[in-house]
Enzyme design. Structure first.
Site, PDB file in Angstrom:
ATOM      1  N   PHE B 127      -4.420  13.196  54.546  1.00 29.25           N
ATOM      2  CA  PHE B 127      -5.748  12.743  54.140  1.00 29.25           C
ATOM      3  C   PHE B 127      -6.771  13.702  54.739  1.00 29.25           C
ATOM      4  O   PHE B 127      -6.446  14.515  55.607  1.00 29.25           O
ATOM      5  CB  PHE B 127      -5.987  11.318  54.668  1.00 29.25           C
ATOM      6  CG  PHE B 127      -6.114  10.273  53.595  1.00 29.25           C
ATOM      7  CD1 PHE B 127      -5.158  10.151  52.604  1.00 29.25           C
ATOM      8  CD2 PHE B 127      -7.199   9.397  53.576  1.00 29.25           C
ATOM      9  CE1 PHE B 127      -5.277   9.168  51.620  1.00 29.25           C
ATOM     10  CE2 PHE B 127      -7.322   8.416  52.600  1.00 29.25           C
ATOM     11  CZ  PHE B 127      -6.366   8.303  51.620  1.00 29.25           C
ATOM     12  N   GLN B 249     -21.482   6.460  53.658  1.00 35.25           N
ATOM     13  CA  GLN B 249     -20.548   7.444  53.119  1.00 35.25           C
ATOM     14  C   GLN B 249     -20.575   7.470  51.596  1.00 35.25           C
ATOM     15  O   GLN B 249     -20.454   6.426  50.953  1.00 35.25           O
ATOM     16  CB  GLN B 249     -19.131   7.110  53.577  1.00 35.25           C
ATOM     17  CG  GLN B 249     -18.085   8.076  53.022  1.00 35.25           C
ATOM     18  CD  GLN B 249     -16.795   8.002  53.804  1.00 35.25           C
ATOM     19  OE1 GLN B 249     -15.961   7.148  53.550  1.00 35.25           O
ATOM     20  NE2 GLN B 249     -16.647   8.882  54.767  1.00 35.25           N
ATOM     21  N   HIS B 251     -18.377   8.676  48.730  1.00 36.49           N
ATOM     22  CA  HIS B 251     -17.011   9.143  48.508  1.00 36.49           C
ATOM     23  C   HIS B 251     -17.039  10.236  47.455  1.00 36.49           C
ATOM     24  O   HIS B 251     -17.684  10.073  46.422  1.00 36.49           O
ATOM     25  CB  HIS B 251     -16.127   7.982  48.042  1.00 36.49           C
ATOM     26  CG  HIS B 251     -14.660   8.270  48.147  1.00 36.49           C
ATOM     27  ND1 HIS B 251     -14.033   9.160  47.305  1.00 36.49           N
ATOM     28  CD2 HIS B 251     -13.714   7.826  48.993  1.00 36.49           C
ATOM     29  CE1 HIS B 251     -12.747   9.226  47.645  1.00 36.49           C
ATOM     30  NE2 HIS B 251     -12.532   8.426  48.668  1.00 36.49           N
ATOM     31  N   LEU B 261     -13.399   3.801  42.471  1.00 35.63           N
ATOM     32  CA  LEU B 261     -12.864   4.748  43.441  1.00 35.63           C
ATOM     33  C   LEU B 261     -11.600   5.442  42.938  1.00 35.63           C
ATOM     34  O   LEU B 261     -10.729   4.827  42.340  1.00 35.63           O
ATOM     35  CB  LEU B 261     -12.526   3.985  44.728  1.00 35.63           C
ATOM     36  CG  LEU B 261     -11.797   4.756  45.831  1.00 35.63           C
ATOM     37  CD1 LEU B 261     -12.686   5.834  46.404  1.00 35.63           C
ATOM     38  CD2 LEU B 261     -11.348   3.808  46.931  1.00 35.63           C
ATOM     39  N   GLU B 264      -8.736   9.476  47.965  1.00 35.96           N
ATOM     40  CA  GLU B 264      -8.575  10.788  48.588  1.00 35.96           C
ATOM     41  C   GLU B 264      -7.099  11.190  48.612  1.00 35.96           C
ATOM     42  O   GLU B 264      -6.754  12.363  48.698  1.00 35.96           O
ATOM     43  CB  GLU B 264      -9.110  10.677  50.016  1.00 35.96           C
ATOM     44  CG  GLU B 264      -9.186  11.954  50.781  1.00 35.96           C
ATOM     45  CD  GLU B 264     -10.027  11.741  52.047  1.00 35.96           C
ATOM     46  OE1 GLU B 264     -11.233  11.463  51.898  1.00 35.96           O
ATOM     47  OE2 GLU B 264      -9.478  11.838  53.144  1.00 35.96           O
ATOM     48  N   ARG B 295     -15.240  13.839  54.222  1.00 35.69           N
ATOM     49  CA  ARG B 295     -15.792  13.353  52.955  1.00 35.69           C
ATOM     50  C   ARG B 295     -17.246  13.772  52.762  1.00 35.69           C
ATOM     51  O   ARG B 295     -17.668  14.070  51.648  1.00 35.69           O
ATOM     52  CB  ARG B 295     -15.690  11.828  52.900  1.00 35.69           C
ATOM     53  CG  ARG B 295     -14.287  11.363  52.666  1.00 35.69           C
ATOM     54  CD  ARG B 295     -14.209   9.850  52.590  1.00 35.69           C
ATOM     55  NE  ARG B 295     -12.831   9.474  52.289  1.00 35.69           N
ATOM     56  CZ  ARG B 295     -12.389   8.218  52.293  1.00 35.69           C
ATOM     57  NH1 ARG B 295     -13.210   7.223  52.567  1.00 35.69           N
ATOM     58  NH2 ARG B 295     -11.136   7.958  52.003  1.00 35.69           N
ATOM     59  N   HIS B 362     -19.909   4.501  49.070  1.00 37.38           N
ATOM     60  CA  HIS B 362     -18.583   3.954  49.314  1.00 37.38           C
ATOM     61  C   HIS B 362     -18.479   3.085  50.560  1.00 37.38           C
ATOM     62  O   HIS B 362     -17.806   2.072  50.559  1.00 37.38           O
ATOM     63  CB  HIS B 362     -17.601   5.116  49.427  1.00 37.38           C
ATOM     64  CG  HIS B 362     -16.171   4.720  49.631  1.00 37.38           C
ATOM     65  ND1 HIS B 362     -15.507   3.917  48.735  1.00 37.38           N
ATOM     66  CD2 HIS B 362     -15.277   5.030  50.599  1.00 37.38           C
ATOM     67  CE1 HIS B 362     -14.258   3.734  49.156  1.00 37.38           C
ATOM     68  NE2 HIS B 362     -14.093   4.384  50.294  1.00 37.38           N
ATOM     69  N   ARG B 406     -17.008   8.394  58.318  1.00 38.03           N
ATOM     70  CA  ARG B 406     -15.683   7.810  58.500  1.00 38.03           C
ATOM     71  C   ARG B 406     -14.611   8.688  57.864  1.00 38.03           C
ATOM     72  O   ARG B 406     -14.808   9.243  56.795  1.00 38.03           O
ATOM     73  CB  ARG B 406     -15.632   6.423  57.856  1.00 38.03           C
ATOM     74  CG  ARG B 406     -14.249   5.808  57.873  1.00 38.03           C
ATOM     75  CD  ARG B 406     -14.244   4.378  57.420  1.00 38.03           C
ATOM     76  NE  ARG B 406     -14.440   4.188  56.000  1.00 38.03           N
ATOM     77  CZ  ARG B 406     -13.513   4.415  55.061  1.00 38.03           C
ATOM     78  NH1 ARG B 406     -12.325   4.890  55.399  1.00 38.03           N
ATOM     79  NH2 ARG B 406     -13.778   4.180  53.784  1.00 38.03           N
TER      80      ARG B 406
END
Lengths: 248, 595
Positions: B127, B249, B251, B261, B264, B295, B362, B406
């Site tokens: 990730f 955040q 995304h 969504l 990732e 991100r 997000h 995050r």
């Protein structure tokens, strides 16, 4: 312009439910049924329905859409509209709380009845329990259920006996734990389903398969349970027969 | 709800502990308490498995040493501190990363159907922002996954185990406001049954806000429609602060148009982003990590590509996520949910064609400030004062493990680690006599004020219209890139919107499943969160993590290596120290954040 007919019932003001007609101007793109409902709710804020994730994973907005159960948020209007008309009704077979909202108590009660949690008689190790990829594959098509109730409320057997027939959704989950190599209570789980109603009221009508918005196959899981029950019965019969032979 | 509500015409239900919110964090807390014998209840406005945790896809990041037997939670900690742009609290991050493996194994023992490696251990995928050896050992694979439905699997597993332990749920109950006594202690909440309209004072010795995020302050978000920041709205109205609210955040990969969504994990499995020229542009912005940079970094790069005219489609307003080179077999095995979502919402089968994506709101890194036990606090003269009776966990809380940005897979870990920690702490505290004093009639009636006002409204503004206005202001002025002069306008616009939110017209006054009432109350919560976001964003004069300012493009450690603490009474921002004192190791000092 399309015609949308929505089932309306508010227990505080309505003696009987009725269908309310709305004319809806479709935008120049296809939209999901949920988006249409949200637009209608802006002009009439009293329309009630459940919704949450709006992408088909939370299972809130199951309803009858032109006669077929589905999730409003992933059903494009273009795919279901008939003769320029769209009819939205609550999921059939459960008591209506209001408009498109049904009381799901009985549905959840059946889910709880099958003990929808892993039971293992071996103490957990310090790390994870091991499971081979092929054993894990056995859970595919089972664990993805979102408890939307589209299947159980399309099942005539569930309509007749919602208190005694476990129904496709909960049976799919019963099998999800039977199929899990980490669960050690298979016998007990099968035993609890061996009465004439819990699983045997499934007559293979297959509505559950045709409506499942996640493409799951409860009927197949029910078939697996039935055949395991039969194997058990045969096994029992063999034991009894051989015991009987020994005694005589 | 006929007539003016007061203490005498509503019920009082008493609990030892009350958890508001039935998502991952709330249910992990309740699981701990259900085993304790205390009288507890989870108050959830939806049936628990409808909570937004269900939408989490890619996984839960944790050094369980499966993909790499030499993996180390300290490397995970380093990545998280760096990802936070150095304003994550290092004691909390240390706790999360070191306790993580226990929490993940616990989930597995509860039955979570993790994907597996050939050796039978839990599958882990790469990730964004992950490294080995404190950033020196290349990309790590640390995110434990159940295909691309990890949130669904986790949420259902937690619900199932709550059923097993006989946890008590008040499903489809909506919490309206906190009840606060004269000692500034929280004694429970006012709530009502959505199904019947029955209003009750849910009295409790401990109240846990586990109400998740509030992505619906933006017009475009990956968040569920129910993500309206109800807990934060309640605590801000009660006068308690919110921390790091400028940190939202975006995304990188929300489906263009729909906002859904796209995990990732797609890039973890080898997918990458391309612009209109077919160029893999992340190679220019993050030469090492490329598409798996933080991100915030990837989202900004995408917006720059679009602003510079290299966006795709007729309006050049998005970029593409390419996956077809992975092959049908991998896509079906590892990313089946994405294939489904993409076909439904983008009309594209990723086996053959790339998915149109755009950065989309997000996750709320900020929230109610808490310590690692979930205990909420306010702050005066740089001293943290615990708020007796009030706790918060999960996205609603700011503990703070995410700081200014995050890392993917860290939110599910946050839920289970701190949900468990709060449950353990509350259990211990209540059993050793902890609790709060009584609230009086006036305290209860002030918590009923909002509901009464709405119920008695005969005219006023339309909920749907005001909500749209609010979401557009936030989208336009507080997006991926921010600038002082625009944000000033946004803050001004919110003053007007607040006035409208105070004067909403509730058309439907009925009791049975009245979603009009719920949406009006949710809008007022969105406003509180939006205002905290706007003012915090305007006042942090630097760029850090997800907060990127055109007019202050550099990170300013001299002035802003700190949390921001929004005070809702004076509508002002204070600074609060970041924790640089982990218990078992040296702190990671701030460094230039490059990927």
């Amino acid at each position: 312009m399309i015609e949308v007919n929505i089932y309306r019932f508010n227990p505080e003001t309505d003696k009987f439910p009725y269908m309310q007609k709305f004319n809806f101007e479709m935008p120049d793109r296809d939209i999901m049924v949920l988006e249409l409902l949200n637009s209608l709710k802006e002009s009439d804020p009293t329309i009630s329905y459940r919704r949450s994730c709006r992408e088909g994973v939370c299972g809130s907005d199951g309803m009858s859409i032109n006669g077929k159960n589905g999730l409003a948020c992933i059903t494009p209007v273009s795919e279901v509209i008939k003769g320029n008309k769209l009819e939205l009704r609550p999921l059939p077979g459960l008591p209506v709380v209001r408009d498109l909202v049904v009381d799901m108590t009985e549905f959840y009660a059946q889910y709880e009845k099958i003990k929808p949690f892993l039971q293992s008689d071996t103490p957990p190790p310090n790390q994870e329990r091991l499971q081979s990829p092929s054993d894990r594959d056995k859970l595919d098509g089972l664990y993805e259920c979102i408890l939307c109730a589209c299947c159980s409320t399309s099942c005539p057997s569930f309509w007749w006996n919602p208190d005694k027939f476990v129904g496709p959704a909960a049976l799919l989950q019963a099998y999800r734990f039977i199929a899990d190599t980490r669960d050690t209570r298979t016998e007990e789980r099968l035993e609890s389903l061996s009465d004439p109603f819990s699983v045997y009221r499934c007559h293979g009508i297959m509505n559950c398969v045709s409506v499942c918005p996640k493409g799951l196959n409860p009927n197949k899981a029910i078939g697996e349970i039935k055949s395991m029950l039969l194997t058990n019965k045969r096994h029992e019969a063999e034991i009894i027969a051989s015991d009987g032979g020994g005694r005589s | 709800m006929v007539g003016h509500l007061n203490k005498d015409n509503i019920h009082t239900l008493e609990f030892d502990a009350l958890i508001v919110g039935g998502g991952g964090s709330g249910m992990r807390t309740s699981l701990e308490l259900a085993k304790s014998g205390l009288k507890t209840a989870v108050v959830s406005k939806v049936f628990p498995t409808r909570s937004h945790t269900v939408s989490a896809q890619g996984g839960i990041t944790c050094a369980i040493q499966s993909a790499d037997p030499h993996d180390d939670w300290r490397w995970h900690m380093f990545d998280t501190v760096k990802g936070s742009d150095y304003i994550g609290d290092q004691d909390a991050i240390e706790y999360m990363c070191s306790e993580g493996p226990k929490a993940v194994f616990e989930l597995e023992h509860m039955g979570l159907p993790f994907s597996r490696f050939e050796n039978g251990r839990i599958y882990q995928r790469p990730f964004g922002g992950q490294s080995k050896d404190f950033g020196n050992g290349g990309q790590a694979s640390r995110t434990c996954a159940a295909a691309d439905r990890t949130g669904h699997a986790l949420l259902h597993t937690l619900y199932q185990n709550n059923v097993k332990e006989g946890a008590n749920f008040l499903n489809e109950w909506f919490a309206v406001d906190l009840v606060k006594n004269k000692f500034n202690e929280i004694t429970g909440v006012i709530a009502f049954s959505i199904e019947s309209g029955e209003v009750a004072y849910l009295k409790s010795r401990a109240t846990v806000l586990a109400t998740g995020g509030a992505g619906r302050i933006y017009a475009s978000t990956t968040n569920a429609l129910i993500n309206t920041g109800d807990g934060l709205g309640m605590s801000l109205r009660a006068g308690f602060p919110a921390q790091d609210m400028e940190m939202w955040q975006f995304h990188p990969t929300g489906i263009h148009g729909a906002g859904s969504l796209v995990t990732e994990g797609c890039r973890g499995e080898g997918g990458y982003l391309i612009n209109a020229d077919g160029e893999r542009f992340m190679e220019r912005y993050a030469p090492n990590a490329k598409d798996l940079a933080g991100r915030d970094v990837v989202a900004r790069s995408m917006v720059l590509e679009i602003l510079e005219g290299r966006g795709c489609g007729p309006n050049k307003d998005h970029v593409l996520l390419k996956l077809d080179h992975l092959g049908e077999e991998i896509l079906n095995a590892k990313l089946p949910g994405i294939c489904e979502l993409s076909k439904t919402f983008a009309g594209v089968d990723p086996v053959y064609k790339p998915i149109p994506v755009v950065p989309t709101c997000h996750y709320m890194m900020g929230g109610t400030p808490t310590n690692i036990h979930g205990q909420a606090f306010s702050s005066e003269n740089e001293v943290d004062n615990e708020i007796p009776g009030l706790f918060s966990v999960g996205e609603a809380a700011c503990v703070s493990v995410h700081g200014a940005n995050r890392l993917g897979g860290n939110s599910l870990l946050d839920l289970v680690v701190f949900g468990r920690a709060a449950g353990l702490h509350i259990n211990e505290d209540l059993k050793s006599g902890g609790g709060v004093e009584e609230a009086n009639i006036d305290d209860i009636e002030s918590a009923l004020y909002r509901l009464n006002k709405l119920n008695e409204s005969n005219s006023g503004f339309e909920v749907a219209e005001v909500k749209r206005e609010l979401q557009e202001v936030m989208q336009n002025y507080f997006g991926v890139f921010r600038r002082g002069e625009f944000m000033e306008k946004g803050v001004q616009a919110l003053v007007e919107i607040r006035d409208k939110c105070d004067n909403l017209h509730l058309h439907d006054k009925s009791d049975s499943f009245n979603t009009n009432r719920v949406e009006a109350l949710e809008l007022q919560n969105l406003l509180e969160v939006a205002e905290a976001t706007a003012i915090s964003s305007l006042k942090r004069n630097e760029s850090r993590g997800a907060h990127a300012r055109d007019d202050f493009p550099e990170r300013d450690d001299e002035n802003w290596l700190c949390h921001s603490l929004y005070d809702p009474i004076n509508k002002d921002l204070k600074k609060r120290q970041v924790n640089f004192e982990p218990k078992t190791m040296e702190a990671f000092p701030p460094k230039v954040r490059a990927y």
